[in-house]
Design an enzyme around this catalytic site. Structure first.
Site, PDB file in Angstrom:
ATOM      1  N   ASP A  28      -9.224   3.979  -1.661  1.00  0.00           N
ATOM      2  CA  ASP A  28      -9.994   4.030  -0.557  1.00  0.00           C
ATOM      3  C   ASP A  28     -11.473   4.799  -0.997  1.00  0.00           C
ATOM      4  OD1 ASP A  28      -7.924   3.357   0.780  1.00  0.00           O
ATOM      5  OD2 ASP A  28      -7.175   5.165   1.386  1.00  0.00           O
ATOM      6  N   ASP A  87       0.983  -1.058  -0.229  1.00  0.00           N
ATOM      7  CA  ASP A  87       0.020  -0.069   0.009  1.00  0.00           C
ATOM      8  C   ASP A  87       0.933   1.117  -0.057  1.00  0.00           C
ATOM      9  OD1 ASP A  87      -2.270   1.642   0.315  1.00  0.00           O
ATOM     10  OD2 ASP A  87      -2.907   0.871   2.391  1.00  0.00           O
ATOM     11  N   GLU A 139       2.570   5.124  -3.783  1.00  0.00           N
ATOM     12  CA  GLU A 139       2.579   6.175  -4.859  1.00  0.00           C
ATOM     13  C   GLU A 139       3.786   7.074  -4.997  1.00  0.00           C
ATOM     14  OE1 GLU A 139       0.271   5.894  -2.277  1.00  0.00           O
ATOM     15  OE2 GLU A 139      -1.190   4.817  -3.527  1.00  0.00           O
TER      16      GLU A 139
END
Ligand SMILES: *[C@@H]1O[C@H](CO)[C@@H](O)[C@H](O)[C@H]1NC(C)=O
Ligand SMILES: *[C@@H]1O[C@H](CO)[C@@H](O)[C@H](O)[C@H]1NC(C)=O
Length: 992
Positions: free
Chosen positions: A638, A561, A564
């Site tokens: 999300d 996760d 980015e």
């Protein structure tokens, strides 16, 4: 808030949570849009939009880019020349080498560099250590094949003003390169399809020294707009707006831009094409919208800049977590596309207009063309051009270049149960027990960040997870798996060997000064592994060895996760662009690649956990780029427990599918908030059709494991889960096709029916693989019907009742869809496989016999389909250890046959024998057979039939058949029981 700089919003939410007295979810406002840039706040985007406005407003505009004709040469499928950019009236020029490559696959590639930067003849500002070249390594991470040059490509015409090259299959493609101004016209069968620089928006910002002017010292925290105002007064004589050429600030962060302005931009026109698709990830319709305002259109370009976007808004071109700069244009019977290979921040404007002088007007009905304007902050201009003509050609061409979906772990197609967080081993075991108690199948339970010892990855919380191996074994006893989260931010704290090694081995991302970068994420102060560095990947692999990451075992897999990367106190919640990666490339250049290199490092780490144990890894990622499909699955980040987020998930996943990364899903139930029971139930019914099917919830959300929903919801959700499990053989077969040639797993209407214009904008229904199953999940509250658009004149049966759907090609049909009912049709003409015995996990179904479903087409003539099976875990399939059957129902001969789908002479076993013998799995599969055959739409003439003949392996026997005649509205069907043939063998069932 505590921190001086604006924090990432998830972080804010987390702090908010800690301080909140009540655990009730406070509905937050949607994403703070002002945390993320609009085009006008991103200097290079604003400059290029202004450039476009200027060019398009002026009737006398001429692009200042010209090929020097004498510089050109064509050899072995490649054209090379120099483009001269005229930079002012004096005729001063900048040299931009261009290469146009014609590839064997029929793909063309245009690459433009800048000579001065290429040669390093530039000066960096701020004593930067950054590389001087334009970033030229995107290819190294992304492209894995398909680059062989087409030696048959030929110059067909050439004069002082242009050159035409014929290339591609049967030389049906041609590219006309115009010299002055530079432009390219790509044609198929003599008609223009794609044009470069047709509008003259090509813009390659060349290097220039900063002319230092006496200016007041910049104050900290000045925003870009304030600077703009300050500098506008000293504008250049030529009128170029240089206010955003140099240091640029946003949200309290200043980007030092040591190389100055260096954007690349180009207009790409799709001539005669009204629809464009792709460039995920955005929360909007599959058919992309216009972005230059106007009713129903966006005001902002589509943005690709991987970011941790908190509670993203829907129907927006705003950037999300991942980026695939691959766009497809489609009109009746024709698809073409481009792949913009650039990993820097990218914006794409889209406009559509009616063409009065469409050169295609003769042949094509559509007179609308789509014009796109691609703008990247740095790097090469590097574009691949695909001329189709089918959607399948595009996904295959793109798959050849960037790779296809890895063959997945079979379990990963089952249902995944996740939440932030299962708080202890007892909690995990309790959920596991209850799923069993309620007879809900599932394969994987997940652990979010709280399982660690204070967010130190590769450790376990000492109080809640005292015996992770015991927990892993417990799960393994029913074939279940555990996924644990491992993120790229490494806690910066003493007494943590992982961070100590990261530092001492010098494997972290650096700041602009070249020392280790420090920022904030879940653990607080953190450093980030630089997965661009081969030594860092090697070190990363060492951390996953079973004796290193203690507590993990063969059934532990990984979730990446925040890659980015998410940096709570960074600009736009990510890293400063002037950070430095391996090789001194700036973060600016590689931002969109970052997530992929990290996921890839984990993927390779899992492959080397134990010597001699070579298994397919499972790694889920949030951030991605073109090529990420090779190393795992993604989810859409999300989302919220809201009906509109359920709706949005379907076009988002369809977009992933046509963009080469089909192993995708959305959090079932919605990450933030508490879904009402009806919504949760409908979400399971939709999620059962996501290629990646996972329920997940925020730490704030109330518990919502599916068995907590109560009746009648529990029963309905269980049915959805079982539907998924019974169809796993067909899902796995669809993955095999995705692996072989990049075909999407769930397919939108334009993809399966490229001639039916009415379907081109439909993005709420889809086909599953080649099964002919057409699903239309219900995504609205209190809705008990579903309107399905029928794309062709074939017969459609209700999946559950065998009702014949009264319909006609191009019509919408309204189906009754009360809560317990999933709108799912079977198109006539297909054969697909299921496994019907309900079990707790996919592993427990491995040796179950199959059910084969035949849907007889309207004309009764022919139905076909296939089934692919392998061990679902190892790489033995690469040496022939698999079964791939093709099933053909022949209405005239009244037979259903199973033969090797690849024409391997005596079936899979023989092929395997040639390649090192029949392995364990193949041997065990000898005992697996066909249990049942259902022929839906069976001919009335079969009435009264009691048995059928089965021929296989030199024997003939009879099997019992039961014919149920048609009733009003329902098709006749025949069920053959105890068929008795092996799944891996050739067989024929004779209904005569
Ligand atoms: C993935 O890792 C392997 C092994 O370190 C490396 O060879 C490859 O270049 C990497 N690819 C990407 C996309 O990071
Ligand atoms: C599965 O199929 C095989 C081969 O036809 C057969 O021998 C076996 O009895 C079947 N098993 C079950 C449980 O029906």
């Amino acid at each position: 808030m505590l921190a001086p700089a604006p924090l990432g919003s998830r972080w804010t939410a987390y702090l908010g949570l800690l301080s909140a007295l009540s655990a009730a979810f406070v509905p937050a406002v949607a994403v703070k849009e002002h945390d993320f840039k609009k085009c006008h706040q991103s200097g290079f985007c604003a400059r290029n939009r202004a450039f476009a406005d200027h060019a398009l407003a002026s009737s006398s505009w001429q692009s200042p880019y010209n090929i020097a004709p004498e510089s050109g040469s064509f050899k072995d499928g490649q054209y090379q020349a120099v483009i001269l950019k005229t930079i002012n009236d004096s005729g001063e020029t900048v040299r931009l080498p261009i290469t146009v490559s014609f590839l064997e696959s029929g793909t063309a590639r245009v690459t433009v560099d800048e000579e001065k930067r290429q040669k390093g003849e530039i000066e960096l500002r701020h004593n930067s250590k950054a590389r001087k070249e334009r970033y030229n390594e995107a290819e190294k991470w992304v492209i894995v094949g398909g680059t062989a040059l087409d030696k048959a490509a030929k110059v067909d015409y050439e004069d002082k003003t242009q050159l035409t090259v014929k290339y591609g299959p049967a030389a049906k493609f041609e590219a006309t390169i115009k010299f002055s101004p530079f432009a390219i016209d790509f044609k198929r069968d003599g008609h223009s399809q794609i044009k470069f620089n047709d509008q003259g928006l090509l813009n390659i910002e060349h290097w220039r020294p900063k002319i230092e002017k006496a200016e007041p010292e910049k104050k900290e925290g000045e925003t870009a707009t304030e600077e703009t105002k300050a500098e506008e007064t000293k504008a250049e004589p030529q009128g170029e707006d240089e206010s955003t050429w140099w240091d640029e600030s946003f949200g309290g962060n200043t980007d030092t831009k040591p190389r100055g302005p260096e954007s690349v931009a180009l207009d790409i026109s799709f001539v005669g094409y009204e629809h464009v698709y792709g460039i995920p990830s955005h929360a909007g319709p599959l058919s992309l919208k216009q972005t230059r305002g106007g009713e129903g259109n966006y005001q902002e370009p589509y943005r690709l800049y991987n970011a941790d976007v908190f509670e993203y808004i829907l129907d927006s071109p705003m950037t999300l977590y991942g980026a695939i700069p691959f766009m497809q244009a489609h009109r009746k019977d024709s698809s073409v596309g481009v792949f913009w290979l650039n990993a820097a921040e990218t914006w794409i404007d889209i406009t559509k207009s009616k063409d009065s002088t469409n050169p295609l007007a003769l042949g094509a009905k559509s007179k609308t063309s789509t014009r796109t304007h691609w703008i990247s902050e740095s790097g090469l201009l590097d574009v691949f051009v695909f001329l189709g003509p089918t959607p399948k050609d595009l996904t295959a061409n793109y798959g050849e270049l960037t790779g296809t979906t890895a063959m997945p772990q079979e379990f990963s197609l089952g249902y995944h149960q996740c939440r932030w967080n299962y708080i202890s081993e007892e909690d995990v075991k309790d959920v596991d027990r209850k799923m069993d108690k309620f007879k809900m199948p599932y394969d994987v339970i997940w652990l979010d960040i709280e399982y660690t010892d204070e967010k130190k990855y590769f450790t376990w919380d000492k109080h809640s997870f005292t015996d992770p191996i015991g927990m892993g074994k417990h799960l393994d006893s029913h074939g279940r798996k555990l996924v644990t989260i491992i993120d790229p931010h490494i806690k910066n704290v003493g007494d943590y060997p992982v961070v100590a090694e990261l530092k001492s081995k010098d494997l972290a991302v650096k700041n602009k000064e070249g020392s280790i970068f420090e920022g904030w994420c879940w653990p607080g102060s953190s450093h980030w592994i630089d997965a661009f560095n081969p030594a860092a990947r090697e070190w990363w692999a060492s951390l996953f060895k079973y004796d290193s990451f203690k507590g993990t075992m063969e059934n532990t897999w990984i979730w990446n996760d925040m890659n980015e990367p998410s940096v709570f106190n960074g600009p736009e919640t990510t890293m400063p662009k002037d950070n430095l990666h391996f090789g001194n490339w700036e973060h600016r250049d590689v931002h969109n690649l970052n997530g992929m290199t990290f996921q890839n490092a984990t993927y390779h780490a899992l492959k080397s956990r134990k010597p001699g144990e070579l298994r397919r890894p499972f790694v889920l990622t949030r951030a991605f780029f073109a090529g990420s499909q090779r190393v795992g699955a993604m989810w859409t980040g999300d989302n919220q427990a809201a009906w509109d987020h359920l709706q949005a998930s379907i076009p988002m996943i369809l977009s992933q599918g046509i963009s080469g990364f089909p192993f995708s899903g959305a959090d079932v139930g919605g990450f933030f908030g508490n879904p009402e029971k009806e919504l949760l139930t409908r979400w399971y019914q939709a999620g059962a059709f996501y290629p990646f099917f996972r329920g997940h919830a925020h730490i704030d959300a109330r518990r919502r494991e599916p068995y907590l929903t109560g009746e009648p919801y529990n029963t309905i959700i269980t049915a959805a889960l079982r539907l998924r499990y019974s169809l796993l053989p067909s899902w796995y077969t669809a993955f095999r096709h995705a692996h072989l040639d990049g075909t999407p797993i769930i397919k939108p209407m334009f993809y399966t029916h490229p001639s039916e214009e009415a379907g081109f904008a439909i993005d709420d229904q889809f086909f599953i693989g080649n099964t002919g199953l057409l699903a239309k999940p219900v995504t609205e509250k209190d809705k008990d019907t579903a309107d399905i658009w029928i794309p062709d004149a074939e017969v459609y049966y209700d999946y559950f009742t065998y009702d014949v759907i009264p319909t006609a090609k191009g019509k919408h049909v309204t189906l009754s869809a009360p809560l317990h009912k999933i709108p799912l049709l079977m198109r006539g003409g297909h054969v697909f496989a299921r496994r019907d015995i309900p079990r707790r996990s996919s592993a427990l179904m491995r040796w179950d016999n199959y059910t084969i479903i035949v849907t007889v087409p309207k004309d009764g003539k022919r139905a076909e389909g296939d089934l692919y099976v392998d061990d679902g875990d190892s790489y033995d399939f690469q040496r022939g250890q698999y079964i791939h059957r093709r099933f053909v129902f022949d209405g005239a001969a009244k037979t259903l046959t199973s033969a090797d789908a690849e024409g391997r002479e005596s079936g899979a076993a023989a092929a395997a024998a040639q390649e090192g013998g029949e392995g364990e799995w193949m041997k065990k599969m000898r005992a697996v057979g066909v249990d049942k055959i259902v022929v839906v739409g069976a001919p009335a003439a079969w009435a009264g039939k009691k048995s059928v003949k089965v021929h296989s392996e030199g024997k003939t026997w009879e099997a019992h058949v039961e014919f149920t005649p048609a009733t009003q509205g329902r098709a006749a069907f025949a069920v053959v029981r105890k068929v008795g043939a092996r799944i891996g063998a050739d067989w024929t069932v004779d209904f005569a």
